[in-house]
Design an enzyme around this catalytic site. Structure first.
Site, PDB file in Angstrom:
ATOM      1  N   HIS A 237       4.394   5.898  12.176  1.00  9.54           N
ATOM      2  CA  HIS A 237       3.020   6.314  11.879  1.00  9.54           C
ATOM      3  C   HIS A 237       2.459   7.217  12.976  1.00  9.54           C
ATOM      4  CE1 HIS A 237       2.487   2.539   9.110  1.00  9.54           C
ATOM      5  NE2 HIS A 237       3.531   3.285   8.802  1.00  9.54           N
TER       6      HIS A 237
ATOM      7  N   HIS B  77      10.495   4.164   0.510  1.00  9.05           N
ATOM      8  CA  HIS B  77       9.392   5.087   0.207  1.00  9.05           C
ATOM      9  C   HIS B  77       9.645   6.464   0.791  1.00  9.05           C
ATOM     10  CE1 HIS B  77       7.119   4.818   4.106  1.00  9.05           C
ATOM     11  NE2 HIS B  77       7.622   3.618   4.151  1.00  9.05           N
TER      12      HIS B  77
ATOM     13  N   ASP C 255      13.314   0.016   4.021  1.00  8.39           N
ATOM     14  CA  ASP C 255      12.198   0.699   4.673  1.00  8.39           C
ATOM     15  C   ASP C 255      12.361   0.499   6.179  1.00  8.39           C
ATOM     16  OD1 ASP C 255       9.867   1.824   5.526  1.00  8.39           O
ATOM     17  OD2 ASP C 255       8.519   0.440   4.469  1.00  8.39           O
TER      18      ASP C 255
ATOM     19  N   GLU D 125       3.457   4.832  -0.665  1.00 10.26           N
ATOM     20  CA  GLU D 125       3.572   3.470  -0.140  1.00 10.26           C
ATOM     21  C   GLU D 125       2.579   3.265   0.993  1.00 10.26           C
ATOM     22  OE1 GLU D 125       5.184   0.428   2.797  1.00 10.26           O
ATOM     23  OE2 GLU D 125       4.691   2.515   3.068  1.00 10.26           O
ATOM     24  N   GLU D 126       2.440   4.301   1.813  1.00  5.11           N
ATOM     25  CA  GLU D 126       1.670   4.171   3.061  1.00  5.11           C
ATOM     26  C   GLU D 126       0.180   3.944   2.848  1.00  5.11           C
ATOM     27  OE1 GLU D 126       2.998   3.641   5.751  1.00  5.11           O
ATOM     28  OE2 GLU D 126       4.826   4.789   6.085  1.00  5.11           O
TER      29      GLU D 126
ATOM     30  N   ASP E   6      10.452   5.868   9.284  1.00  3.93           N
ATOM     31  CA  ASP E   6       9.560   5.282   8.260  1.00  3.93           C
ATOM     32  C   ASP E   6       9.155   6.368   7.262  1.00  3.93           C
ATOM     33  OD1 ASP E   6       7.829   3.694   6.865  1.00  3.93           O
ATOM     34  OD2 ASP E   6       6.317   3.560   8.440  1.00  3.93           O
TER      35      ASP E   6
HETATM   36  N1  BES Z   1       7.548   0.631   7.071  1.00  9.21           N
HETATM   37  C1  BES Z   1       6.266   0.034   7.082  1.00  9.21           C
HETATM   38  C2  BES Z   1       6.341  -1.480   7.048  1.00  9.21           C
HETATM   39  C3  BES Z   1       6.678  -2.171   8.323  1.00  9.21           C
HETATM   40  C4  BES Z   1       6.197  -1.713   9.533  1.00  9.21           C
HETATM   41  C5  BES Z   1       7.438  -3.308   8.278  1.00  9.21           C
HETATM   42  C6  BES Z   1       6.527  -2.390  10.699  1.00  9.21           C
HETATM   43  C7  BES Z   1       7.753  -3.996   9.420  1.00  9.21           C
HETATM   44  C8  BES Z   1       7.282  -3.521  10.637  1.00  9.21           C
HETATM   45  C9  BES Z   1       5.469   0.499   5.881  1.00  9.21           C
HETATM   46  O1  BES Z   1       5.659   1.847   5.593  1.00  9.21           O
HETATM   47  C10 BES Z   1       4.017   0.310   6.193  1.00  9.21           C
HETATM   48  O2  BES Z   1       3.506   0.990   7.020  1.00  9.21           O
HETATM   49  N2  BES Z   1       3.392  -0.674   5.538  1.00  9.21           N
HETATM   50  C11 BES Z   1       2.042  -1.002   5.799  1.00  9.21           C
HETATM   51  C12 BES Z   1       1.468  -1.829   4.709  1.00  9.21           C
HETATM   52  C13 BES Z   1       1.288  -1.173   3.379  1.00  9.21           C
HETATM   53  C14 BES Z   1       0.751  -2.170   2.388  1.00  9.21           C
HETATM   54  C15 BES Z   1       0.400   0.047   3.477  1.00  9.21           C
HETATM   55  C16 BES Z   1       1.970  -1.817   7.070  1.00  9.21           C
HETATM   56  O3  BES Z   1       2.875  -2.591   7.364  1.00  9.21           O
HETATM   57  O4  BES Z   1       0.966  -1.714   7.731  1.00  9.21           O
HETATM   58 ZN    ZN Z   2       4.728   2.956   7.179  1.00  3.84          ZN
END
Ligand code: BES
Ligand code: ZN
Length: 481
Positions: free
Chosen positions: A361, A201, A280, A252-253, A218
């Site tokens: 984040h 993303h 990612d 994506e976020e 990220d």
């Molecule tokens: N890169 C993250 C996913 C992630 C974070 C995977 C930490 C493993 C460990 C991704 O950008 C993200 O923040 N995803 C969200 C969920 C999405 C459905 C908004 C998350 O994991 O909270």
């Molecule tokens: Zn993220």
């Protein structure tokens, strides 16, 4: 007076009710989470439908916050849906697909080894910094859209640099976000309607304020890793039999918005996606192993194929790195969008879940936190191994042969003697392949003239491959007695 108070009360109660209703939205999430939320905060969430371990819900932002606090380490814990029908429909999307078109074999050693040697850590560092410098790529900001426009131009320039007329790049516009995604397509020479896809993303987020969301790990790292993998494929002149697509998603976020729209579009148009791999977060080395395959919301066959690739190409030698497995516990990234449409998806991740980059984040998710792109390089290598072995070679384009006058190669007494005379380029690698294509010996950056003992090889025919730093090649058959 009383009447006015009453009217005012009704009025405000009305507004209040209305705003509460506005505040609610539809989503899917893990069934367990939905049930616990319902127990904790009855009235803030309604379960609309259940299927397997997933639920479609109608929930308030209070419920969303409670969920976020409970899952803590990562994001919202739900996937936003525009309406009830889509939320419930999402549970039913597990399409059964025919996966028989791919056998998952490992046969492309010469090309893979050539490409692995071309992957350059500096390009990855530069690209991460380039993306971080937008300040924010949060999907509603103009700088996010600009980053997509610029990435399209960067990918186009890369294709032009290597003279590729089989490559096109497009912006994919979305319904639920103003930010576009970016898609590069390399047309398959033999099976153009079959696609192998890698993605990451492009957007970023920060819980300290979205105007400062550098998103270096990220997920600038993922975008940089796949970009470098494809650049190396181009430099080697690799022409795929299947079509290859690389995708940089919008939004994506906020709940996989970009990838969901694209995966749903491909699915409803019955696009034949052979396999999908998500990149990612690739640049924080936080655990004992290097690559962690996320085993939920992914395909077991594809995961074990990626592990076999690593057993084959990364277990020893100059491209060694290791793997383990981990869980995300819900659809935590864009691989879930493809998985939910019934496509084979995988998600190799930078660390064991929970030991990943602690700065994601936040405004501190910058390149300086890692200060090197060495970890991301491994993912770039895995990415190119995957692309070459699933799309398969239809030959090499634009790779010049070294003119026969300038070199002399022969074997005497089981020793390989070689010399490249009056030759501007430097030899970057010598690889010896057995007749089935396995590399049995390799040497990086040897002198332009020298000898190599081959006495340890069993008798038979071999191919010795010299590559120059201008990507010119010499292949010569040799016999060991
Ligand atoms: N890169 C993250 C996913 C992630 C974070 C995977 C930490 C493993 C460990 C991704 O950008 C993200 O923040 N995803 C969200 C969920 C999405 C459905 C908004 C998350 O994991 O909270
Ligand atoms: Zn993220």
């Amino acid at each position: 007076m009383k009447k006015i108070v009453l009217i005012a009360l009704i009025f405000f109660a009305g507004i209040n009710l209305y705003s509460q209703e506005e505040d609610r939205f539809y989503a899917t999430m893990a069934l367990n989470d939905a049930r616990e939320l319902l127990a904790d905060k009855p009235g803030e969430i309604e379960i609309l439908a259940e299927r397997g371990n997933e639920a479609a819900v109608h929930m308030s932002h209070i419920a969303a916050e409670a969920l976020h606090d409970r899952i803590l380490v990562h994001g919202p814990g739900y996937i936003f849906k525009p309406d009830a029908e889509t939320a419930v429909g999402a549970l039913d999307r597990r399409v059964v697909r025919d996966h028989s078109r791919i056998a998952f074999t490992i046969t492309e050693d010469p090309v893979v080894m050539q490409v692995l040697n071309l992957i350059d850590v500096q390009n990855i560092e530069d690209h991460i910094l380039e993306l971080e410098n937008y300040g924010t790529r949060y999907h509603t900001f103009a700088s996010a859209t600009q980053s997509a426009v610029d990435l399209k131009a960067k990918w186009e320039a890369m294709a032009t640099l290597y003279g590729r007329t089989d490559v096109s790049v497009r912006l994919y516009n979305h319904l639920s976000t103003q930010m576009p995604s970016v898609i590069m397509t390399i047309d398959g020479a033999e099976f153009p309607d079959e696609f192998v896809i890698v993605g990451g993303h492009l957007d970023s987020t920060s819980n300290q304020g979205n105007n400062d969301a550098p998103g270096a790990d990220d997920d600038a790292s993922g975008i940089a890793s796949i970009t470098e993998a494809v650049r190396a494929l181009f430099e080697a002149g690799f022409v795929p039999k299947r079509s290859i697509e690389i995708m940089a998603y919008a939004a994506e976020e906020i709940g996989l918005v970009g990838s969901e729209e694209i995966a749903a579009d491909y699915s409803s148009n019955n696009v034949n996606v052979t396999a999908y791999v998500q990149f990612d977060m690739t640049n924080y080395n936080g655990s004992g192993q290097d690559v962690y395959f996320i085993t939920d919301f992914t395909d077991g066959t594809l995961n074990s194929f990626l592990m076999q690739l690593m057993d084959h190409y990364n277990a020893s030698g100059s491209h060694t790195f290791t793997y383990g497995t981990s869980l995300c516990n819900y659809g935590c990234s864009d691989h879930a969008s493809w998985h939910n449409e019934g496509y084979m998806a995988a998600f190799p991740f930078e660390a064991s879940f929970g030991q990943h980059n602690p700065n994601i984040h936040t405004a501190s998710d910058t390149y300086s936190f890692t200060g090197t792109a060495e970890h991301a390089v491994k993912f770039s290598k895995l990415c190119s191994e995957f692309l070459i072995e699933t799309a398969k070679s239809d030959g090499l384009l634009a790779v010049a042969e070294v003119p026969a006058e300038v070199y002399n190669i022969y074997v005497s007494d089981n020793t390989l003697y070689y010399s490249f005379n009056d030759f501007e380029a430097d030899i970057s690698a010598v690889v010896v392949y057995d007749i089935v294509g396995n590399s049995v010996m390799r040497l990086e950056d040897p002198d332009n003239e020298g000898s190599i003992t081959l006495g340890h090889l069993s008798a038979g025919m071999y191919i010795v491959n010299f590559t120059t730093d201008y990507s010119e090649v010499v292949n010569k058959k040799i016999i060991i007695r």
